[in-house]
Design a protein around this motif. Structure first.
Motif, PDB file in Angstrom:
ATOM      1  N   THR A 270       2.262   2.964   6.025  1.00 48.65           N
ATOM      2  CA  THR A 270       1.675   1.710   5.534  1.00 48.65           C
ATOM      3  C   THR A 270       2.700   0.577   5.539  1.00 48.65           C
ATOM      4  O   THR A 270       2.327  -0.597   5.488  1.00 48.65           O
ATOM      5  CB  THR A 270       1.148   1.877   4.096  1.00 48.65           C
ATOM      6  OG1 THR A 270       2.232   2.257   3.233  1.00 48.65           O
ATOM      7  CG2 THR A 270       0.066   2.944   4.039  1.00 48.65           C
TER       8      THR A 270
ATOM      9  N   ASN B 255       0.809  -1.224   0.000  1.00 49.36           N
ATOM     10  CA  ASN B 255       0.000   0.000   0.000  1.00 49.36           C
ATOM     11  C   ASN B 255       0.839   1.270   0.000  1.00 49.36           C
ATOM     12  O   ASN B 255       0.326   2.358   0.255  1.00 49.36           O
ATOM     13  CB  ASN B 255      -0.934  -0.010   1.223  1.00 49.36           C
ATOM     14  CG  ASN B 255      -2.236   0.724   0.958  1.00 49.36           C
ATOM     15  OD1 ASN B 255      -2.667   0.832  -0.193  1.00 49.36           O
ATOM     16  ND2 ASN B 255      -2.856   1.234   2.007  1.00 49.36           N
TER      17      ASN B 255
ATOM     18  N   ARG C  22      -5.997  -5.408   5.339  1.00 45.14           N
ATOM     19  CA  ARG C  22      -5.118  -6.165   6.232  1.00 45.14           C
ATOM     20  C   ARG C  22      -5.028  -7.622   5.797  1.00 45.14           C
ATOM     21  O   ARG C  22      -6.017  -8.250   5.440  1.00 45.14           O
ATOM     22  CB  ARG C  22      -5.617  -6.091   7.683  1.00 45.14           C
ATOM     23  CG  ARG C  22      -5.527  -4.707   8.325  1.00 45.14           C
ATOM     24  CD  ARG C  22      -4.088  -4.155   8.317  1.00 45.14           C
ATOM     25  NE  ARG C  22      -3.162  -4.987   9.050  1.00 45.14           N
ATOM     26  CZ  ARG C  22      -2.940  -4.891  10.368  1.00 45.14           C
ATOM     27  NH1 ARG C  22      -3.606  -4.004  11.089  1.00 45.14           N
ATOM     28  NH2 ARG C  22      -2.079  -5.680  10.962  1.00 45.14           N
ATOM     29  N   HIS C  23      -3.797  -8.145   5.853  1.00 39.97           N
ATOM     30  CA  HIS C  23      -3.569  -9.475   5.311  1.00 39.97           C
ATOM     31  C   HIS C  23      -2.712 -10.286   6.276  1.00 39.97           C
ATOM     32  O   HIS C  23      -1.766  -9.766   6.870  1.00 39.97           O
ATOM     33  CB  HIS C  23      -2.869  -9.383   3.950  1.00 39.97           C
ATOM     34  CG  HIS C  23      -2.553 -10.718   3.351  1.00 39.97           C
ATOM     35  ND1 HIS C  23      -1.292 -11.270   3.392  1.00 39.97           N
ATOM     36  CD2 HIS C  23      -3.340 -11.618   2.703  1.00 39.97           C
ATOM     37  CE1 HIS C  23      -1.316 -12.449   2.784  1.00 39.97           C
ATOM     38  NE2 HIS C  23      -2.540 -12.684   2.357  1.00 39.97           N
TER      39      HIS C  23
ATOM     40  N   THR D  18      -0.582  -5.858   4.152  1.00 38.65           N
ATOM     41  CA  THR D  18      -1.884  -5.696   3.508  1.00 38.65           C
ATOM     42  C   THR D  18      -1.888  -6.379   2.149  1.00 38.65           C
ATOM     43  O   THR D  18      -0.833  -6.714   1.601  1.00 38.65           O
ATOM     44  CB  THR D  18      -2.229  -4.204   3.310  1.00 38.65           C
ATOM     45  OG1 THR D  18      -1.235  -3.606   2.447  1.00 38.65           O
ATOM     46  CG2 THR D  18      -2.260  -3.457   4.629  1.00 38.65           C
TER      47      THR D  18
END
Length: 836
Positions: A709, A503, A719-720, A714
């Motif tokens: 970021t 991001n 969000r990952h 992400t």
């Protein structure tokens, strides 16, 4: 190298031979046994087995009568037998050869210990090298050498010491008639003890002896030889390159062997130097059914039978003095190093574009992927190569071809077909790639065409073309600030790092889709089309090559159409940039034409070996757009632990060779320097433990601003977390740093991993174990002990298990550990130390 053993035998008198009785005994309970035949006087007559029996009409024809006599000619006779009965040094069938006394009594059996061929070569070279340091120079503290038991290496070592006027004592009944030795009364502490057959108990099954090569008992030979390498008395190359080429120009029977693509590059290079070859060596029988550039492809054995005095040139390996490639095998069977057997890379580095020299005089016909054939057609025309056109051999897309087309009836003996297909590396696509090649080859055979080459079915072959390209970024609105090529070993944080940069406002990246793996081939093909055909072709390729569906294809098309409006044609590099801009447009980020000059494109083609991946730099790099390399590295013990866990969890561990290769293969390090390219090495552990400091340093080196970021993982801004097979890991969870994977690796296992990967570990500042702290015998015993993860390995039977571990020990001892030993002795742990 020849060793000897005793064994129990099933016997039968020649006069009592009965076919039906033998068959009843052998089938099915004793199908793999051998029955030995003697006459009434006890003289040996031969041996017989089930398969020879059922394949012969007369029982006498089923009897194998080969043997050797225990006399001074036994070494040459045994070598000739094994050379003609065993397929290759690697994975060869282990055979026993009866050894008879002078009165034809069976006394022993002979078998091969291929690992010890290296020391036999070393002894010969030491004797033939002027001013070389010898035994007394290195082992001056010893007044004599005492050798227990008997084999070929022991005998040759005794003869070597005799030439050096070193006192030798021999112990064992088999020495009688071969070597007398000295009645030296030196005390034991002044006498070097050599246990020629090892210090352990001989195994009842003679094949188990092959797990322990006796080469380790003769480490003194290695040390003498290696000292001479280090001081320059012995070298990889016999002379300089120009003298080597002058020698080859006089030879009439030159054969090339090694990696098929590198063979063809070498062939083109040698042709340019005025050197013709008579054929190529390849053990795969499927390859032997055709020709390349009109030259035969033969097995090694067939080549040795076909030519009186051949010269073999291996095009893939380097460092022949250390025995890499098949140096020791060929030397042992009579093709001496740097006399009749050479490693080309010891003399010269061959560039890929030399293949053009091999095409002169041929009517070139292209088959395969029509769009890549267009690309290649254009290039070969520029090189003034005669290209007849494209042959739509599979009748799929001839309508897409713009130039001359060829029909089968127009082909003759002057035709050379080039198979052109994209090479893929991710597992599913790799199978498709191989199947495509098989279909094309099958079609060639059906049409009676036997002269073809698959050189242009490899990524590297097209990179060699792109390296010459001076016009990559013609349009300013498609010139990013820089491109960063991620070259990261598997399970070393690639998903984690992509999640961190996902991001960032100044970074464009295509993540979590196999589109990134296909971009190279997609962009090359699109570059051959006019603007109006680019998007239709893009979607056609995505469909036929199983590219994962895009989340918002209409948005992707919308952005691509805007970018394509700026020209009639686009280079493959510009299309690469376009795909990244259009990809992130799907997720709400719109990069204007004036913004791209401040952006970085981060690209990580997946499922490729790291050293291969870095070569993509030559495709993308230019003076206008530099292309840097990012190496994210991780402690190899944790990397291997993760790898083993992943393999076992996917139940792919039944493929034992592949699984073990993951464990013992060290990552190769690329020493090549690329123009307009810098390399940044980042430790996975630093990213996890000191994220802000490490990421800020990366931003500074790439010339981009800091973004908060970067402190969270992400995927397209959401969000990952990464599922590691047991639980989800996100952001800066420290478990991957400290997880030692005790379920799969013991502390002893990790120590062995650090030993076999010592150059990698030392290069990047991780703990390592120095191979020179142990004797070769100690190391051999280390790697014979099971790894903890091996409990998951399944074998069909005891024989297949033994076969596998014999193969594995040869691979570890002769290839992997020999490379580590070479680097340690040379003190070479530079970035290129592990490059092959």
């Amino acid at each position: 190298m020849i060793r000897f053993c005793d064994k129990d035998v099933n016997c039968v008198l020649y006069e009592n031979l009965n076919r039906e009785e033998l068959l009843a005994y052998l089938f099915p309970q004793h199908i793999d046994e051998t029955i030995y035949i003697f006459n009434k006087e006890g003289a040996y007559r031969g041996r017989i087995g089930y398969y020879s029996l059922v394949e012969s009409i007369e029982i006498d024809d089923a009897i194998s009568k080969e043997y050797v006599i225990l006399n001074s000619e036994i070494w040459g006779n045994a070598r000739n037998y094994f050379e003609s009965h065993c397929s290759r040094i690697r994975g060869e069938e282990n055979l026993l050869l009866p050894v008879l006394s002078m009165d034809k009594q069976l006394v022993w059996f002979a078998y091969q210990d291929a690992n010890a061929n290296r020391e036999i070569r070393m002894l010969r070279e030491l004797l033939n090298t002027q001013n070389a340091l010898q035994f007394s120079d290195i082992y001056s503290e010893y007044q004599c050498v005492k050798i227990y038991e008997f084999n070929e290496l022991a005998f040759l070592f005794a003869k070597y010491l005799e030439c050096q006027k070193v006192a030798v004592q021999v112990v064992g009944i088999m020495w009688e008639g071969f070597f007398t030795g000295n009645e030296n009364q030196a005390p034991d502490y002044n006498c070097l003890q050599i246990y020629a057959e090892g210090v352990g108990k001989k195994r009842r099954n003679w094949r188990e002896n092959l797990l322990r090569s006796v080469s380790v008992e003769f480490e003194c030979i290695d040390k003498i030889y290696e000292t001479n390498i280090k001081n320059g008395s012995i070298s990889d190359a016999k002379e300089n390159c120009s003298m080597f080429l002058a020698f080859l120009r006089k030879e009439k029977e030159i054969l090339l062997m090694g990696d098929k693509r590198e063979i063809q590059e070498a062939y083109g290079f040698l042709l340019k130097e005025g050197i013709e070859v008579c054929g190529f060596v390849e053990e795969d029988q499927r390859e032997q059914s055709h020709k390349m550039f009109g030259k035969k492809i033969l097995s090694s054995r067939a080549a040795r039978r076909a030519y009186q005095s051949p010269v073999f040139i291996d095009c893939s390996f380097q460092n022949s003095a250390w025995g890499f490639g098949e140096t020791d095998y060929y030397d042992y069977i009579g093709y001496k190093r740097n006399e009749r057997f050479f490693l080309l890379k010891d003399y010269v580095t061959v560039t890929g574009n030399s293949i053009i020299n091999a095409m002169v005089g041929w009517r070139i016909v292209l088959i395969g992927d029509v769009y890549l054939c267009k690309y290649l057609y254009s290039y070969l025309k520029q090189q003034e190569v005669t290209v007849e056109g494209y042959w739509d051999i599979l009748s799929q897309n001839n309508s897409k071809w713009d130039n001359e087309s060829i029909d089968a009836e127009n082909l003759d003996g002057s035709t050379m077909c080039l198979i052109v297909t994209p090479e893929f590396f991710d597992p599913n696509a790799c199978d498709v790639y191989e199947e495509k090649k098989r279909q094309l080859i099958a079609s060639l055979c059906e049409n009676g065409i036997s002269n073809y080459s698959d050189y242009f079915s490899y990524v590297t072959s097209f990179m060699n073309i792109e390296e010459e390209n001076d016009t990559k970024y013609t349009k300013e609105y498609l010139r990013p600030k820089r491109i960063v090529l991620a070259s990261i070993e598997g399970y070393s944080g690639n998903v984690f790092f992509e999640g961190l940069i996902d991001n960032h406002p100044s970074i464009l990246t295509i993540i979590f889709t196999n589109l990134r793996n296909r971009l190279y081939w997609i962009c090359l093909r699109l570059s051959m089309e006019s603007t109006e055909n680019i998007l239709p072709l893009f979607w056609e390729i995505c469909k036929t090559e199983s590219v994962q569906s895009l989340d918002n294809p209409s948005a992707f098309c919308e952005k691509m159409e805007q970018l394509l409006a700026g020209g009639d044609r686009f280079t493959s590099q510009e299309l690469f940039v376009m795909c990244h801009i259009a990809f992130i447009y799907m997720y709400g980020r719109d990069i204007g034409k004036t913004e791209i000059e401040n952006m970085i494109i981060f690209w990580e083609p997946h499922c490729m070996e790291r050293i291969q991946r870095e070569n993509y730099v030559v495709w993308l790099c230019s003076e206008e757009v530099p292309c840097d390399i990012l190496n994210l590295v991780r402690n190899i013990c944790m990397t291997k632990g993760t790898t083993i866990k992943e393999i076992i969890s996917k139940e792919t561990f039944k493929n034992k060779a592949v699984a073990w290769n993951h464990v013992i293969n060290y990552p190769r390090i690329n020493a090549r320097n690329y123009k307009w390219c810098n390399k940044l090495v980042v430790k996975f552990e630093d990213l996890k433990c000191n994220p802000q400091e490490t990421l800020l340093d990366i931003c500074n080196k790439w010339g981009i601003e800091w973004s908060d970021t970067l402190l969270m993982t992400t995927c397209h801004g959401v969000r990952h977390a990464y599922y590691n097979g047991e639980r989800e890991i996100s952001d800066f969870d420290l478990e991957p740093v400290y997880n030692t994977y005790d379920k799969y690796l013991s502390e002893f296992d990790r120590m062995r991993i650090m030993l076999i990967n010592a150059p990698w570990q030392k290069e990047y500042g991780y703990p390592y174990v120095d191979i020179l702290d142990f004797s070769k015998r100690e190391i051999q015993e280390m790697f014979l002990k099971k790894f903890r993860f091996e409990d998951a390995i399944e074998f069909a039977d005891i024989k297949s298990k033994l076969d596998f571990y014999i193969w594995l020990q040869g691979l570890i001892q002769m290839d992997k550990l020999q490379k580590v030993r070479m680097l340690a002795i040379n003190g070479d742990n530079r970035a290129g130390g592990m490059e092959e």
